[in-house]
Design a protein around this motif. Structure first.
Motif, short mmCIF file in Angstrom:
data_model
loop_
_atom_site.label_atom_id
_atom_site.label_comp_id
_atom_site.label_asym_id
_atom_site.label_seq_id
_atom_site.Cartn_x
_atom_site.Cartn_y
_atom_site.Cartn_z
N LYS A 84 0.84 -1.19 0.00
CA LYS A 84 0.00 0.00 0.00
C LYS A 84 0.88 1.25 0.00
O LYS A 84 1.89 1.30 0.68
CB LYS A 84 -0.92 0.02 1.23
CG LYS A 84 -2.02 -1.02 1.19
CD LYS A 84 -2.88 -0.96 2.44
CE LYS A 84 -3.69 0.32 2.50
NZ LYS A 84 -4.77 0.36 1.49
N LEU A 85 0.46 2.27 -0.78
CA LEU A 85 1.25 3.49 -0.85
C LEU A 85 1.21 4.23 0.48
O LEU A 85 2.20 4.83 0.90
CB LEU A 85 0.73 4.39 -1.98
CG LEU A 85 0.96 3.88 -3.40
CD1 LEU A 85 0.35 4.84 -4.41
CD2 LEU A 85 2.43 3.69 -3.68
N LYS A 86 0.06 4.22 1.14
CA LYS A 86 -0.06 4.82 2.46
C LYS A 86 -0.29 3.72 3.47
O LYS A 86 -1.24 2.95 3.34
CB LYS A 86 -1.22 5.83 2.50
CG LYS A 86 -0.86 7.23 2.05
CD LYS A 86 -1.97 8.21 2.43
CE LYS A 86 -1.57 9.63 2.07
NZ LYS A 86 -2.60 10.61 2.49
N GLU A 87 0.60 3.66 4.45
CA GLU A 87 0.49 2.60 5.46
C GLU A 87 -0.80 2.76 6.26
O GLU A 87 -1.12 3.84 6.74
CB GLU A 87 1.69 2.67 6.40
CG GLU A 87 1.79 1.50 7.32
CD GLU A 87 2.11 0.22 6.58
OE1 GLU A 87 1.33 -0.74 6.70
OE2 GLU A 87 3.12 0.19 5.86
N GLN A 140 1.71 10.60 5.23
CA GLN A 140 2.49 10.74 4.01
C GLN A 140 2.68 9.36 3.35
O GLN A 140 2.58 8.33 4.00
CB GLN A 140 3.87 11.35 4.30
CG GLN A 140 3.82 12.73 4.92
CD GLN A 140 3.73 12.71 6.43
OE1 GLN A 140 4.03 11.70 7.06
NE2 GLN A 140 3.29 13.80 7.03
N ARG A 141 3.00 9.38 2.07
CA ARG A 141 3.22 8.15 1.34
C ARG A 141 4.69 7.73 1.41
O ARG A 141 5.58 8.55 1.18
CB ARG A 141 2.83 8.32 -0.14
CG ARG A 141 1.36 8.59 -0.38
CD ARG A 141 1.08 8.68 -1.86
NE ARG A 141 -0.33 8.92 -2.13
CZ ARG A 141 -0.84 8.98 -3.35
NH1 ARG A 141 -0.06 8.82 -4.41
NH2 ARG A 141 -2.13 9.21 -3.51
#
Length: 206
Positions: A55-58, A79-80
């Protein structure tokens, strides 16, 4: 209602001790959070967490039980793909409960986290500085860098104003990752404590 040493009332959900155990599957890291029984054994299931990979964002969602029909709290990165991203903890309705973040500079030699919740500003560090350095040397070696780290390490969080202990996470020797978590400060909501405890495993290598 018993007040904390600071005079602030306890959190709405205060749990003084619990266990975190990890299960690794193909696409999801799963964590079981169980209460600590009076005799020190594992008690009832308090929450089940899942961390989806890639996933780009946890984001990690905690469910009430194994049916996963009711999400009860979560944490999510602001943040990503940022090693020092701030992570917010939310209740089941999306209301903020607290936040935490990894301090990238300080963590180069010794993993360091900050933790914030109502009435609490805390910093957490690996307990043994020498072991922290040895772990980094181990993971940097080309032959063993991808081998699971064969070390038991612990984190101690203290109140930045008073130095009093807030949260303690101790890793146990086991086939799968297992932690004993103690929360001496009753001001720290269980949901924030559990989110931080899971993040110490799920995000530690970031």
């Amino acid at each position: 209602m018993t007040s904390s040493p600071s005079g602030q009332p306890p959190a709405p959900m205060a749990v003084p001790a619990f266990f975190v155990s990890q299960r690794v599957t193909m696409m999801v890291n799963r964590y079981e959070i169980r209460a600590a029984a009076p005799d020190g054994s594992e008690g009832q299931l308090l929450a089940l967490a899942e961390q989806k990979r890639m996933k780009l964002k946890e984001e990690v969602v905690f469910f009430a039980d194994e049916t996963k029909s009711r999400p009860v709290f979560s944490f999510k990165a602001r943040q990503r793909m940022d090693v020092s991203a701030q992570h917010d903890v939310f209740d089941e309705h999306g209301a903020p409960l607290g936040m935490f973040s990894k301090q990238f500079g300080a963590s180069l030699l010794r993993s360091t986290w900050t933790l914030s919740a109502p009435g609490i500003e805390a910093v957490g560090r690996e307990r043994r500085p020498v072991l922290a350095v040895v772990r980094r040397v181990w993971t940097a070696l080309p032959v063993v860098g991808d081998v699971p780290v064969p070390f038991v390490f612990h984190f101690d969080f203290v109140d930045t104003a008073t130095g009093a202990p807030v949260l303690i996470s101790e890793r146990k020797k086991a086939i799968r990752d297992r932690y004993t978590v103690t929360v001496p400060d009753p001001r720290l909501d269980f949901r924030v404590a559990a989110a931080m405890a899971v993040a110490l495993d799920a995000l530690q290598s970031r």
